[in-house]
Design a protein around this motif. Sequence first.
Motif, PDB file in Angstrom:
ATOM      1  N   PRO A  74      45.087  84.380   4.983  1.00  0.00           N
ATOM      2  CA  PRO A  74      44.325  83.148   4.734  1.00  0.00           C
ATOM      3  C   PRO A  74      45.205  81.902   4.821  1.00  0.00           C
ATOM      4  CG  PRO A  74      44.791  84.220   2.662  1.00  0.00           C
ATOM      5  CD  PRO A  74      45.302  85.150   3.744  1.00  0.00           C
ATOM      6  N   ILE A  75      45.927  81.762   5.944  1.00  0.00           N
ATOM      7  CA  ILE A  75      46.812  80.618   6.132  1.00  0.00           C
ATOM      8  C   ILE A  75      45.957  79.399   6.476  1.00  0.00           C
ATOM      9  CG2 ILE A  75      48.751  79.678   7.436  1.00  0.00           C
ATOM     10  CD1 ILE A  75      49.584  82.542   8.062  1.00  0.00           C
ATOM     11  N   THR A  76      46.159  78.326   5.763  1.00  0.00           N
ATOM     12  CA  THR A  76      45.431  77.094   6.051  1.00  0.00           C
ATOM     13  C   THR A  76      46.412  75.964   6.331  1.00  0.00           C
ATOM     14  OG1 THR A  76      45.258  76.662   3.662  1.00  0.00           O
ATOM     15  CG2 THR A  76      43.360  77.684   4.743  1.00  0.00           C
ATOM     16  N   SER A  77      45.980  75.071   7.191  1.00  0.00           N
ATOM     17  CA  SER A  77      46.776  73.900   7.539  1.00  0.00           C
ATOM     18  C   SER A  77      46.135  72.673   6.904  1.00  0.00           C
ATOM     19  CB  SER A  77      46.842  73.748   9.060  1.00  0.00           C
ATOM     20  OG  SER A  77      47.556  72.588   9.436  1.00  0.00           O
ATOM     21  N   ALA A  78      46.872  71.579   6.873  1.00  0.00           N
ATOM     22  CA  ALA A  78      46.364  70.330   6.298  1.00  0.00           C
ATOM     23  C   ALA A  78      47.137  69.180   6.919  1.00  0.00           C
ATOM     24  CB  ALA A  78      46.531  70.318   4.777  1.00  0.00           C
ATOM     25  N   TRP A  79      46.567  67.990   6.821  1.00  0.00           N
ATOM     26  CA  TRP A  79      47.369  66.822   7.189  1.00  0.00           C
ATOM     27  C   TRP A  79      48.359  66.550   6.071  1.00  0.00           C
ATOM     28  CZ3 TRP A  79      41.935  64.651   7.488  1.00  0.00           C
ATOM     29  CH2 TRP A  79      41.420  64.384   6.218  1.00  0.00           C
ATOM     30  N   SER A  80      49.422  65.837   6.398  1.00  0.00           N
ATOM     31  CA  SER A  80      50.443  65.534   5.404  1.00  0.00           C
ATOM     32  C   SER A  80      49.993  64.354   4.549  1.00  0.00           C
ATOM     33  CB  SER A  80      51.777  65.208   6.086  1.00  0.00           C
ATOM     34  OG  SER A  80      52.753  64.841   5.132  1.00  0.00           O
ATOM     35  N   THR A  81      49.408  64.665   3.387  1.00  0.00           N
ATOM     36  CA  THR A  81      48.972  63.596   2.481  1.00  0.00           C
ATOM     37  C   THR A  81      50.161  62.787   1.959  1.00  0.00           C
ATOM     38  OG1 THR A  81      47.038  64.887   1.846  1.00  0.00           O
ATOM     39  CG2 THR A  81      47.658  63.067   0.401  1.00  0.00           C
ATOM     40  N   PRO A  82      51.247  63.430   1.491  1.00  0.00           N
ATOM     41  CA  PRO A  82      52.424  62.629   1.107  1.00  0.00           C
ATOM     42  C   PRO A  82      52.965  61.803   2.264  1.00  0.00           C
ATOM     43  CG  PRO A  82      52.618  64.870   0.270  1.00  0.00           C
ATOM     44  CD  PRO A  82      51.460  64.861   1.217  1.00  0.00           C
ATOM     45  N   GLY A  83      52.863  62.360   3.479  1.00  0.00           N
ATOM     46  CA  GLY A  83      53.306  61.606   4.649  1.00  0.00           C
ATOM     47  C   GLY A  83      52.464  60.373   4.881  1.00  0.00           C
ATOM     48  N   ALA A  84      51.147  60.505   4.688  1.00  0.00           N
ATOM     49  CA  ALA A  84      50.264  59.343   4.831  1.00  0.00           C
ATOM     50  C   ALA A  84      50.573  58.295   3.771  1.00  0.00           C
ATOM     51  CB  ALA A  84      48.805  59.787   4.731  1.00  0.00           C
ATOM     52  N   ALA A  85      50.878  58.743   2.558  1.00  0.00           N
ATOM     53  CA  ALA A  85      51.263  57.810   1.494  1.00  0.00           C
ATOM     54  C   ALA A  85      52.569  57.102   1.860  1.00  0.00           C
ATOM     55  CB  ALA A  85      51.418  58.551   0.174  1.00  0.00           C
ATOM     56  N   LEU A  86      53.474  57.820   2.484  1.00  0.00           N
ATOM     57  CA  LEU A  86      54.717  57.210   2.951  1.00  0.00           C
ATOM     58  C   LEU A  86      54.435  56.106   3.961  1.00  0.00           C
ATOM     59  CD1 LEU A  86      57.877  57.272   3.278  1.00  0.00           C
ATOM     60  CD2 LEU A  86      57.482  58.891   5.131  1.00  0.00           C
ATOM     61  N   LEU A  87      53.519  56.362   4.886  1.00  0.00           N
ATOM     62  CA  LEU A  87      53.163  55.348   5.884  1.00  0.00           C
ATOM     63  C   LEU A  87      52.609  54.101   5.209  1.00  0.00           C
ATOM     64  CD1 LEU A  87      51.403  57.494   8.651  1.00  0.00           C
ATOM     65  CD2 LEU A  87      53.797  56.772   8.535  1.00  0.00           C
ATOM     66  N   ALA A  88      51.797  54.302   4.167  1.00  0.00           N
ATOM     67  CA  ALA A  88      51.214  53.160   3.454  1.00  0.00           C
ATOM     68  C   ALA A  88      52.283  52.286   2.825  1.00  0.00           C
ATOM     69  CB  ALA A  88      50.247  53.651   2.389  1.00  0.00           C
ATOM     70  N   ALA A  89      53.414  52.897   2.468  1.00  0.00           N
ATOM     71  CA  ALA A  89      54.502  52.139   1.845  1.00  0.00           C
ATOM     72  C   ALA A  89      55.430  51.509   2.879  1.00  0.00           C
ATOM     73  CB  ALA A  89      55.311  53.054   0.922  1.00  0.00           C
ATOM     74  N   VAL A  90      55.402  52.023   4.113  1.00  0.00           N
ATOM     75  CA  VAL A  90      56.328  51.539   5.141  1.00  0.00           C
ATOM     76  C   VAL A  90      55.875  50.208   5.711  1.00  0.00           C
ATOM     77  CG1 VAL A  90      57.160  52.000   7.479  1.00  0.00           C
ATOM     78  CG2 VAL A  90      57.224  53.807   5.766  1.00  0.00           C
ATOM     79  N   SER A  91      54.587  50.054   5.990  1.00  0.00           N
ATOM     80  CA  SER A  91      54.001  48.898   6.676  1.00  0.00           C
ATOM     81  C   SER A  91      54.445  48.880   8.142  1.00  0.00           C
ATOM     82  CB  SER A  91      54.342  47.581   5.973  1.00  0.00           C
ATOM     83  OG  SER A  91      55.706  47.239   6.168  1.00  0.00           O
ATOM     84  N   VAL A  92      54.080  47.833   8.865  1.00  0.00           N
ATOM     85  CA  VAL A  92      54.309  47.774  10.305  1.00  0.00           C
ATOM     86  C   VAL A  92      55.801  47.638  10.607  1.00  0.00           C
ATOM     87  CG1 VAL A  92      53.776  46.534  12.436  1.00  0.00           C
ATOM     88  CG2 VAL A  92      52.049  46.718  10.634  1.00  0.00           C
ATOM     89  N   SER A 367      60.817  49.986  -4.656  1.00  0.00           N
ATOM     90  CA  SER A 367      61.033  48.553  -4.408  1.00  0.00           C
ATOM     91  C   SER A 367      60.358  48.088  -3.129  1.00  0.00           C
ATOM     92  CB  SER A 367      62.532  48.251  -4.343  1.00  0.00           C
ATOM     93  OG  SER A 367      63.091  48.759  -3.135  1.00  0.00           O
ATOM     94  N   GLY A 368      60.239  48.982  -2.159  1.00  0.00           N
ATOM     95  CA  GLY A 368      59.640  48.611  -0.880  1.00  0.00           C
ATOM     96  C   GLY A 368      60.519  47.735  -0.015  1.00  0.00           C
ATOM     97  N   VAL A 369      61.774  47.582  -0.396  1.00  0.00           N
ATOM     98  CA  VAL A 369      62.683  46.708   0.350  1.00  0.00           C
ATOM     99  C   VAL A 369      63.068  47.365   1.673  1.00  0.00           C
ATOM    100  CG1 VAL A 369      64.956  45.645   0.361  1.00  0.00           C
ATOM    101  CG2 VAL A 369      63.579  45.612  -1.718  1.00  0.00           C
ATOM    102  N   ALA A 370      62.878  46.643   2.770  1.00  0.00           N
ATOM    103  CA  ALA A 370      63.284  47.119   4.088  1.00  0.00           C
ATOM    104  C   ALA A 370      64.523  46.356   4.530  1.00  0.00           C
ATOM    105  CB  ALA A 370      62.159  46.937   5.094  1.00  0.00           C
ATOM    106  N   LEU A 371      65.448  47.052   5.163  1.00  0.00           N
ATOM    107  CA  LEU A 371      66.696  46.460   5.615  1.00  0.00           C
ATOM    108  C   LEU A 371      66.936  46.858   7.054  1.00  0.00           C
ATOM    109  CD1 LEU A 371      69.241  44.832   4.816  1.00  0.00           C
ATOM    110  CD2 LEU A 371      70.292  47.007   4.160  1.00  0.00           C
ATOM    111  N   LEU A 372      67.262  45.878   7.906  1.00  0.00           N
ATOM    112  CA  LEU A 372      67.517  46.113   9.327  1.00  0.00           C
ATOM    113  C   LEU A 372      66.309  46.733  10.025  1.00  0.00           C
ATOM    114  CD1 LEU A 372      71.171  47.545   9.077  1.00  0.00           C
ATOM    115  CD2 LEU A 372      70.453  45.186   9.514  1.00  0.00           C
ATOM    116  N   GLY A 373      65.112  46.410   9.532  1.00  0.00           N
ATOM    117  CA  GLY A 373      63.898  46.953  10.133  1.00  0.00           C
ATOM    118  C   GLY A 373      63.629  48.392   9.774  1.00  0.00           C
TER     119      GLY A 373
END
Length: 395
Positions: A74-92, A367-373
């Motif tokens: 019964p192997i199931t796959s999923a999207w990466s929810t923590p990964g999506a949360a990471l994207l939300a914190a990264v911004s463009v 902190s959300g601080v980005a450095l050097l892009g």
Amino acid sequence: MSTASTSVERPWRIRPITAGIVTALVGFTSSFAVVLTGLDAVGATPAQAASGLLALSLTMGAACIILAWRCRMPITSAWSTPGAALLAAVSVVDGGWPAAVGAFLVVAALILLTALVPRLGALVAAIPPSIAQAMLAGVLLPLCLAPISGMVTNPWGVVPVVLTWLVVTRLAPRWAVPAAFMTATVVVVAGIAASGTDVDPGALLPALVFTAPTFTLGSIVGIALPLFIVTMASQNVPGIAVMRSFGYEVPWRPAMLVTGIGTALGAPAGGHAINLAAISAALAAAPEAEPDPARRWIAGVSTGVSYIVLGGLSAVFAALVLLAPAAVIPAVAGLALFGAFGSAVQQAIDDPGERMPAVVTFLVAASGVALLGISAAFWALVAGLVVRAALHLGR
């Protein structure tokens, strides 16, 4: 066969199919808002975000079917929810959405490499779990604050969602976030009806929107590497452990090949990453899904089919998010991440000897601080590893 024996056996045949449907419903409705939030944060248009949700649903559905059918588990796959949360914190990042798509393809390549080069998996495993989980906790913190700030910004919209979540958490925790989403849907529909907003029926049809990827240093270091680490540490490794607890030994190489190829196929359409399911894996692998362990693989196939069906509604879900009043959907996304945040914090500070590096990692990520892009998630890992090396030097 007697009528009595048939009536006894028939429910057991239906049970794994039902378990798979429940697994998909819980997994999808509990975190699709996080996925859309993350894709929007890294530059996706509403159409591209809806495409990403569709691509993820199709690829993880196919991965469930292939792995469950071939491995008879019964192997199931999923999207990466923590990964999506990471994207939300990264911004463009520099390069915008095409650069984010390029980062998704790099993640796919890294997942495939873990299947072909065992040493790469060992390098990921060498990152102290406390630091990896502290990075995740720091990324999740701003999102988890959304329900609290939302109750001030839009109390009439957010308070009913939070109250629904609280009541259902007490009565049926598994359905708490889906119930909160249903309440949010009522709020959105009521708002549309009150405002008289016209909805284009054509916008509710699922469609894949492909984007030519570009590759930049900022997107590879700031998105791809943290996304890969979070996906491996918070999804794939725990997913294997959950399956092992139910007596199933998931074959590592086929699992990584299938999810890596799925991620590569979904990336140009906006899918950030698919992986082995962790928390929701228990819904299909537990005895409640099917008394006979040898037949639980049916639940995995049922989960995959259900994900594909839900993918057909991806544009509808994306439209709900787009039309929602202020703070309502972020509140749902934040509630969906409470469990992951609590687990990450616990694992980050569980070992007193690793607590200080974990705290530094958490604070830099939050902190959300980005450095050097390059996003704060990467610098959080660097800071945590540097502090850990300094504290353990010579010991």
